[in-house]
Design a protein around this motif. Structure first.
Motif, PDB file in Angstrom:
ATOM      1  N   TYR A  33       0.975  -1.121  -0.059  1.00 28.66           N
ATOM      2  CA  TYR A  33       0.053   0.007  -0.014  1.00 28.66           C
ATOM      3  C   TYR A  33       0.753   1.187  -0.059  1.00 28.66           C
ATOM      4  CZ  TYR A  33      -4.663  -2.130   0.272  1.00 28.66           C
ATOM      5  OH  TYR A  33      -5.673  -2.817   0.067  1.00 28.66           O
ATOM      6  N   VAL A  34       2.061   1.286   0.710  1.00 31.20           N
ATOM      7  CA  VAL A  34       2.985   2.381   0.760  1.00 31.20           C
ATOM      8  C   VAL A  34       3.161   2.636  -0.803  1.00 31.20           C
ATOM      9  CG1 VAL A  34       5.158   3.324   1.487  1.00 31.20           C
ATOM     10  CG2 VAL A  34       3.597   2.361   3.175  1.00 31.20           C
ATOM     11  N   LEU A  35       3.817   1.685  -1.371  1.00 32.63           N
ATOM     12  CA  LEU A  35       4.336   1.829  -2.855  1.00 32.63           C
ATOM     13  C   LEU A  35       3.111   1.984  -3.856  1.00 32.63           C
ATOM     14  CD1 LEU A  35       6.643  -1.501  -3.067  1.00 32.63           C
ATOM     15  CD2 LEU A  35       7.123   0.941  -3.054  1.00 32.63           C
ATOM     16  N   MET A  36       2.089   1.629  -3.740  1.00 32.56           N
ATOM     17  CA  MET A  36       0.757   2.275  -4.316  1.00 32.56           C
ATOM     18  C   MET A  36       0.664   3.529  -4.034  1.00 32.56           C
ATOM     19  SD  MET A  36      -1.852  -1.026  -4.693  1.00 32.56           S
ATOM     20  CE  MET A  36      -2.823  -0.465  -3.185  1.00 32.56           C
ATOM     21  N   GLY A  37       0.689   4.114  -2.683  1.00 24.08           N
ATOM     22  CA  GLY A  37       0.388   5.499  -2.384  1.00 24.08           C
ATOM     23  C   GLY A  37       1.571   6.531  -3.184  1.00 24.08           C
ATOM     24  N   VAL A  38       2.773   5.788  -3.097  1.00 28.55           N
ATOM     25  CA  VAL A  38       3.865   6.555  -3.830  1.00 28.55           C
ATOM     26  C   VAL A  38       3.505   6.699  -5.263  1.00 28.55           C
ATOM     27  CG1 VAL A  38       6.088   6.544  -4.477  1.00 28.55           C
ATOM     28  CG2 VAL A  38       5.681   6.056  -1.992  1.00 28.55           C
ATOM     29  N   LEU A  39       3.122   5.570  -5.768  1.00 28.09           N
ATOM     30  CA  LEU A  39       2.820   5.623  -7.396  1.00 28.09           C
ATOM     31  C   LEU A  39       1.702   6.696  -7.737  1.00 28.09           C
ATOM     32  CD1 LEU A  39       2.914   4.450 -10.083  1.00 28.09           C
ATOM     33  CD2 LEU A  39       1.062   2.957  -9.392  1.00 28.09           C
ATOM     34  N   ASN A  85      -6.977  20.232 -10.791  1.00 21.86           N
ATOM     35  CA  ASN A  85      -8.178  19.872 -11.751  1.00 21.86           C
ATOM     36  C   ASN A  85      -8.343  18.404 -11.177  1.00 21.86           C
ATOM     37  OD1 ASN A  85      -5.563  18.424 -11.906  1.00 21.86           O
ATOM     38  ND2 ASN A  85      -4.840  19.050 -13.881  1.00 21.86           N
ATOM     39  N   PHE A  86      -9.359  17.967 -11.901  1.00 22.61           N
ATOM     40  CA  PHE A  86      -9.924  16.434 -11.150  1.00 22.61           C
ATOM     41  C   PHE A  86      -8.865  15.448 -11.147  1.00 22.61           C
ATOM     42  CE2 PHE A  86     -12.425  12.730 -11.999  1.00 22.61           C
ATOM     43  CZ  PHE A  86     -13.245  12.719 -10.783  1.00 22.61           C
ATOM     44  N   GLY A  87      -8.061  15.076 -12.107  1.00 23.27           N
ATOM     45  CA  GLY A  87      -7.110  14.143 -12.211  1.00 23.27           C
ATOM     46  C   GLY A  87      -6.270  14.203 -11.171  1.00 23.27           C
ATOM     47  N   THR A  88      -5.582  15.215 -10.727  1.00 21.19           N
ATOM     48  CA  THR A  88      -4.579  15.411  -9.703  1.00 21.19           C
ATOM     49  C   THR A  88      -5.459  15.170  -8.147  1.00 21.19           C
ATOM     50  OG1 THR A  88      -3.402  17.124 -11.035  1.00 21.19           O
ATOM     51  CG2 THR A  88      -3.146  17.202  -8.693  1.00 21.19           C
ATOM     52  N   ILE A  89      -6.642  15.814  -8.158  1.00 21.54           N
ATOM     53  CA  ILE A  89      -7.128  15.653  -6.828  1.00 21.54           C
ATOM     54  C   ILE A  89      -7.850  14.043  -6.596  1.00 21.54           C
ATOM     55  CG2 ILE A  89      -9.453  16.344  -5.491  1.00 21.54           C
ATOM     56  CD1 ILE A  89      -9.232  19.043  -6.703  1.00 21.54           C
ATOM     57  N   VAL A  90      -8.088  13.570  -7.800  1.00 21.86           N
ATOM     58  CA  VAL A  90      -8.539  11.993  -7.452  1.00 21.86           C
ATOM     59  C   VAL A  90      -7.323  11.041  -7.191  1.00 21.86           C
ATOM     60  CG1 VAL A  90      -9.148  10.172  -8.825  1.00 21.86           C
ATOM     61  CG2 VAL A  90     -10.518  12.120  -9.026  1.00 21.86           C
ATOM     62  N   PHE A  91      -6.043  11.352  -7.920  1.00 21.29           N
ATOM     63  CA  PHE A  91      -5.084  10.675  -7.498  1.00 21.29           C
ATOM     64  C   PHE A  91      -4.413  10.948  -6.057  1.00 21.29           C
ATOM     65  CE2 PHE A  91      -3.975  10.443 -12.241  1.00 21.29           C
ATOM     66  CZ  PHE A  91      -4.344   9.014 -12.360  1.00 21.29           C
ATOM     67  N   ALA A  92      -4.324  12.135  -5.680  1.00 18.04           N
ATOM     68  CA  ALA A  92      -4.026  12.462  -4.360  1.00 18.04           C
ATOM     69  C   ALA A  92      -4.810  11.739  -3.125  1.00 18.04           C
ATOM     70  CB  ALA A  92      -3.961  13.973  -4.188  1.00 18.04           C
ATOM     71  N   VAL A  93      -6.124  11.783  -3.437  1.00 19.97           N
ATOM     72  CA  VAL A  93      -7.402  11.168  -2.626  1.00 19.97           C
ATOM     73  C   VAL A  93      -6.983   9.803  -2.480  1.00 19.97           C
ATOM     74  CG1 VAL A  93      -9.621  10.501  -2.150  1.00 19.97           C
ATOM     75  CG2 VAL A  93      -8.965  12.822  -2.792  1.00 19.97           C
ATOM     76  N   ALA A 151      -4.035   8.206  -3.175  1.00 27.35           N
ATOM     77  CA  ALA A 151      -2.649   8.120  -2.378  1.00 27.35           C
ATOM     78  C   ALA A 151      -3.158   8.242  -0.708  1.00 27.35           C
ATOM     79  CB  ALA A 151      -1.748   9.016  -2.764  1.00 27.35           C
ATOM     80  N   ALA A 152      -3.962   9.262  -0.467  1.00 28.04           N
ATOM     81  CA  ALA A 152      -4.069   9.344   0.998  1.00 28.04           C
ATOM     82  C   ALA A 152      -4.775   8.262   1.419  1.00 28.04           C
ATOM     83  CB  ALA A 152      -4.942  10.714   1.407  1.00 28.04           C
ATOM     84  N   VAL A 153      -5.816   7.726   0.804  1.00 26.55           N
ATOM     85  CA  VAL A 153      -6.556   6.389   1.213  1.00 26.55           C
ATOM     86  C   VAL A 153      -5.371   5.244   1.550  1.00 26.55           C
ATOM     87  CG1 VAL A 153      -8.107   4.557   0.677  1.00 26.55           C
ATOM     88  CG2 VAL A 153      -8.555   6.994   0.688  1.00 26.55           C
ATOM     89  N   ASP A 154      -4.538   4.988   0.502  1.00 31.14           N
ATOM     90  CA  ASP A 154      -3.583   4.035   0.456  1.00 31.14           C
ATOM     91  C   ASP A 154      -2.569   4.045   1.911  1.00 31.14           C
ATOM     92  OD1 ASP A 154      -4.473   2.572  -1.693  1.00 31.14           O
ATOM     93  OD2 ASP A 154      -3.103   3.474  -3.216  1.00 31.14           O
ATOM     94  N   PHE A 155      -2.014   5.356   2.048  1.00 31.37           N
ATOM     95  CA  PHE A 155      -1.166   5.654   3.157  1.00 31.37           C
ATOM     96  C   PHE A 155      -1.940   5.347   4.265  1.00 31.37           C
ATOM     97  CE2 PHE A 155       1.253   8.697   0.210  1.00 31.37           C
ATOM     98  CZ  PHE A 155       2.365   7.498   0.081  1.00 31.37           C
ATOM     99  N   GLY A 156      -3.136   5.656   4.467  1.00 34.06           N
ATOM    100  CA  GLY A 156      -4.077   5.340   5.621  1.00 34.06           C
ATOM    101  C   GLY A 156      -4.238   3.882   5.926  1.00 34.06           C
ATOM    102  N   VAL A 157      -4.536   3.179   4.924  1.00 34.61           N
ATOM    103  CA  VAL A 157      -4.515   1.915   5.099  1.00 34.61           C
ATOM    104  C   VAL A 157      -3.300   1.328   5.414  1.00 34.61           C
ATOM    105  CG1 VAL A 157      -4.884  -0.336   3.731  1.00 34.61           C
ATOM    106  CG2 VAL A 157      -6.350   1.649   3.538  1.00 34.61           C
ATOM    107  N   ALA A 158      -2.254   1.757   4.905  1.00 33.22           N
ATOM    108  CA  ALA A 158      -0.685   1.100   5.244  1.00 33.22           C
ATOM    109  C   ALA A 158      -0.608   1.495   6.705  1.00 33.22           C
ATOM    110  CB  ALA A 158       0.473   1.761   4.318  1.00 33.22           C
TER     111      ALA A 158
END
Length: 64
Positions: free
Chosen positions: A12-18, A33-41, A43-50
């Motif tokens: 999950y950490v690696l996916m968050g970095v990706l 823009n929409f794409g940047t915010i979606v990817f950041a959200v 990543a935040a979920v991935d880091f939270g799960v990790a």
């Protein structure tokens, strides 16, 4: 075969970095823009799960 929470956490950490990398790459003139915010959200979920998986692993070690 069981996968340990630590291995899953590092995945999950690696996916968050990706996803952070993808967010940076999709930012054009602004980050709002929409794409940047979606990817950041994502990543935040991935880091939270990790983080949660790392704490679960610590709790499992203490209970043994």
């Amino acid at each position: 075969m069981k996968i340990s929470p630590t291995v899953l956490a590092w995945i999950y950490v690696l996916m968050g970095v990706l996803f952070i990398y993808l967010a940076v790459e999709t930012a054009e003139t602004t980050i709002w823009n929409f794409g940047t915010i979606v990817f950041a959200v994502i990543a935040a979920v991935d880091f939270g799960v990790a983080i949660r998986l790392f704490t679960v692993n610590q709790a499992m070690k203490k209970s043994k």
